[in-house]
Design a protein around this motif. Structure first.
Motif, PDB file in Angstrom:
ATOM      1  N   ALA A  13      -5.991  27.945  80.075  1.00 58.97           N
ATOM      2  CA  ALA A  13      -4.782  28.461  79.343  1.00 58.97           C
ATOM      3  C   ALA A  13      -5.261  29.229  78.133  1.00 58.97           C
ATOM      4  O   ALA A  13      -4.639  30.331  77.969  1.00 58.97           O
ATOM      5  CB  ALA A  13      -3.707  27.374  79.388  1.00 58.97           C
ATOM      6  N   GLU A  14      -6.240  28.673  77.483  1.00 59.82           N
ATOM      7  CA  GLU A  14      -6.839  29.414  76.237  1.00 59.82           C
ATOM      8  C   GLU A  14      -7.481  30.538  76.516  1.00 59.82           C
ATOM      9  O   GLU A  14      -7.259  31.469  75.998  1.00 59.82           O
ATOM     10  CB  GLU A  14      -7.454  28.544  75.594  1.00 59.82           C
ATOM     11  N   GLU A  15      -8.320  30.670  77.670  1.00 59.87           N
ATOM     12  CA  GLU A  15      -9.104  31.840  77.869  1.00 59.87           C
ATOM     13  C   GLU A  15      -8.475  32.903  78.733  1.00 59.87           C
ATOM     14  O   GLU A  15      -8.661  34.061  78.764  1.00 59.87           O
ATOM     15  CB  GLU A  15     -10.359  31.318  78.707  1.00 59.87           C
ATOM     16  N   LEU A  16      -7.630  32.312  79.793  1.00 56.33           N
ATOM     17  CA  LEU A  16      -6.902  33.272  80.629  1.00 56.33           C
ATOM     18  C   LEU A  16      -7.970  33.901  81.429  1.00 56.33           C
ATOM     19  O   LEU A  16      -7.922  35.250  81.596  1.00 56.33           O
ATOM     20  CB  LEU A  16      -5.921  34.026  79.949  1.00 56.33           C
ATOM     21  N   ASN A  17      -9.125  33.388  81.629  1.00 60.70           N
ATOM     22  CA  ASN A  17     -10.160  33.989  82.458  1.00 60.70           C
ATOM     23  C   ASN A  17     -10.986  32.921  82.884  1.00 60.70           C
ATOM     24  O   ASN A  17     -11.685  32.163  82.303  1.00 60.70           O
ATOM     25  CB  ASN A  17     -11.063  34.671  81.428  1.00 60.70           C
ATOM     26  N   LEU A  18     -10.947  33.012  84.280  1.00 61.09           N
ATOM     27  CA  LEU A  18     -11.693  31.679  85.171  1.00 61.09           C
ATOM     28  C   LEU A  18     -13.149  31.748  84.816  1.00 61.09           C
ATOM     29  O   LEU A  18     -13.808  30.785  84.751  1.00 61.09           O
ATOM     30  CB  LEU A  18     -11.182  31.931  86.584  1.00 61.09           C
ATOM     31  N   THR A  19     -13.444  32.842  84.765  1.00 61.42           N
ATOM     32  CA  THR A  19     -15.255  32.944  84.618  1.00 61.42           C
ATOM     33  C   THR A  19     -15.434  32.615  83.180  1.00 61.42           C
ATOM     34  O   THR A  19     -16.372  31.622  83.181  1.00 61.42           O
ATOM     35  CB  THR A  19     -15.793  34.483  84.966  1.00 61.42           C
ATOM     36  N   LYS A  20     -14.934  32.805  82.388  1.00 59.40           N
ATOM     37  CA  LYS A  20     -15.084  32.174  80.948  1.00 59.40           C
ATOM     38  C   LYS A  20     -14.854  30.843  80.884  1.00 59.40           C
ATOM     39  O   LYS A  20     -15.577  30.085  80.061  1.00 59.40           O
ATOM     40  CB  LYS A  20     -14.266  33.127  79.818  1.00 59.40           C
ATOM     41  N   ALA A  21     -13.763  30.467  81.479  1.00 56.22           N
ATOM     42  CA  ALA A  21     -13.396  29.016  81.330  1.00 56.22           C
ATOM     43  C   ALA A  21     -14.511  28.096  82.035  1.00 56.22           C
ATOM     44  O   ALA A  21     -14.761  27.031  81.458  1.00 56.22           O
ATOM     45  CB  ALA A  21     -11.923  28.863  82.007  1.00 56.22           C
ATOM     46  N   ALA A  22     -14.933  28.535  83.216  1.00 57.34           N
ATOM     47  CA  ALA A  22     -15.878  27.956  84.144  1.00 57.34           C
ATOM     48  C   ALA A  22     -17.090  27.655  83.229  1.00 57.34           C
ATOM     49  O   ALA A  22     -17.714  26.418  83.204  1.00 57.34           O
ATOM     50  CB  ALA A  22     -16.181  28.539  85.287  1.00 57.34           C
ATOM     51  N   LYS A  23     -17.477  28.569  82.417  1.00 59.15           N
ATOM     52  CA  LYS A  23     -18.680  28.725  81.757  1.00 59.15           C
ATOM     53  C   LYS A  23     -18.604  27.595  80.329  1.00 59.15           C
ATOM     54  O   LYS A  23     -19.346  26.998  80.222  1.00 59.15           O
ATOM     55  CB  LYS A  23     -19.118  30.187  81.284  1.00 59.15           C
ATOM     56  N   ARG A  24     -17.486  27.885  79.943  1.00 57.81           N
ATOM     57  CA  ARG A  24     -17.143  26.935  78.816  1.00 57.81           C
ATOM     58  C   ARG A  24     -17.300  25.320  79.065  1.00 57.81           C
ATOM     59  O   ARG A  24     -17.429  24.573  78.462  1.00 57.81           O
ATOM     60  CB  ARG A  24     -15.748  27.390  78.024  1.00 57.81           C
TER      61      ARG A  24
END
Length: 288
Positions: A13-24
């Motif tokens: 919800a913070e990133e609104l980007n699955l790739t970035k969220a997965a990396k984080r």
């Protein structure tokens, strides 16, 4: 409802980007997707939607984010309070003037950290006005100030009362009376942003003599003392910073000043029971 899935949703919800969220999070994207799907199934609501290349929260997703943020904020507070029960640790930031940092705090901090080795003290050199603001902004945990603090949300503890004196170098004072010194030499002043300036203003408000000229050199006690010793002019200084010069006769007292310097330590009332703040506040009262 698994906390792990809520944490995953929070990051997505913070990133609104699955790739970035997965990396984080350190997950693969399929794992992250499965966790979101599991949460959606449990809540019986779709939480994310895609419009073109953009990932957006649905209405249910937005409502869930509010609750999830509250849950994790509460958990952070809980962990913080549990950590505090173990005693003082981490960084303690203290704002104080250069004079307090060099002349008072070094031995006090050394003794305090010997008693509490898990605390690392960071000094922030600031005049009293800026030191008060740094505590309000929570940039500093504590501040040592040379003035009253009228902030209702601050806790202020008295440390010392110090006399102030109108002084000049002994070379200048020889053969000259007060009027002559005022007429021939400038007054060396702190800037208006310094708490000491109120003592100066009060002195000249009630004095029969007024300076013919003035040099503003900032907020450093040491700089003003050096200017006095160099014969630049006369100044109002605290008794403590010139005690050696009074003893060796290089500085002469022209007049005592009625206003004293009140040294105190301040912190926010809401933070006064934090272990670092509480233990240092108690320690310094006995060590000052």
């Amino acid at each position: 409802m698994e906390l792990r899935n809520l944490k995953t949703f929070k990051v997505v919800a913070e990133e609104l980007n699955l790739t970035k969220a997965a990396k984080r999070l350190g997950y693969t994207q399929p794992t992250l997707t499965l966790q979101i799907q599991s949460l959606e199934k449990e809540l019986n609501h779709t939480l994310l939607t895609r419009i073109g290349k953009k990932t957006l929260l649905t209405t249910a997703g937005k409502k869930l984010k509010v609750h999830v943020d509250q849950i994790f904020a509460l958990m952070d507070q809980m962990e913080k309070e549990m950590d505090e029960l173990r005693g003082p640790s981490g960084i303690l930031t203290i704002a104080a003037s250069d004079y307090y940092c060099t002349q008072h705090l070094s031995p006090i901090i050394r003794s305090y950290t010997e008693l509490h080795p898990d605390v690392r003290v960071s000094l922030l050199p600031l005049n009293s006005v800026h030191a008060i603001q740094s505590v309000k902004d929570q940039v500093a945990d504590l501040a040592i100030i040379a003035s009253d603090c009228h902030e209702v949300d601050m806790r202020q503890t008295f440390l010392e009362e110090e006399k102030t004196l109108l002084v000049v170098s002994s070379d200048i004072s020889k053969g000259r009376d007060l009027e002559e010194i005022f007429r021939q030499y400038p007054f060396i002043s702190y800037d208006k942003d310094c708490s000491f300036s109120s003592i100066i203003d009060q002195y000249f408000k009630t004095s029969d003599l007024q300076p013919q000229s003035m040099i503003v050199v900032g907020g450093s006690d040491e700089t003003i003392k050096r200017a006095v010793l160099n014969g630049t002019g006369y100044a109002i200084l605290g008794e403590n910073i010139i005690k050696n010069e009074l003893k060796d006769g290089s500085i002469t007292i022209l007049q005592p000043v009625s206003e004293s310097i009140i040294t105190s330590i301040i912190s926010l009332k809401v933070r006064s029971e934090e272990p670092n703040i509480q233990t240092f506040n108690e320690f310094i009262q006995g060590a000052w």
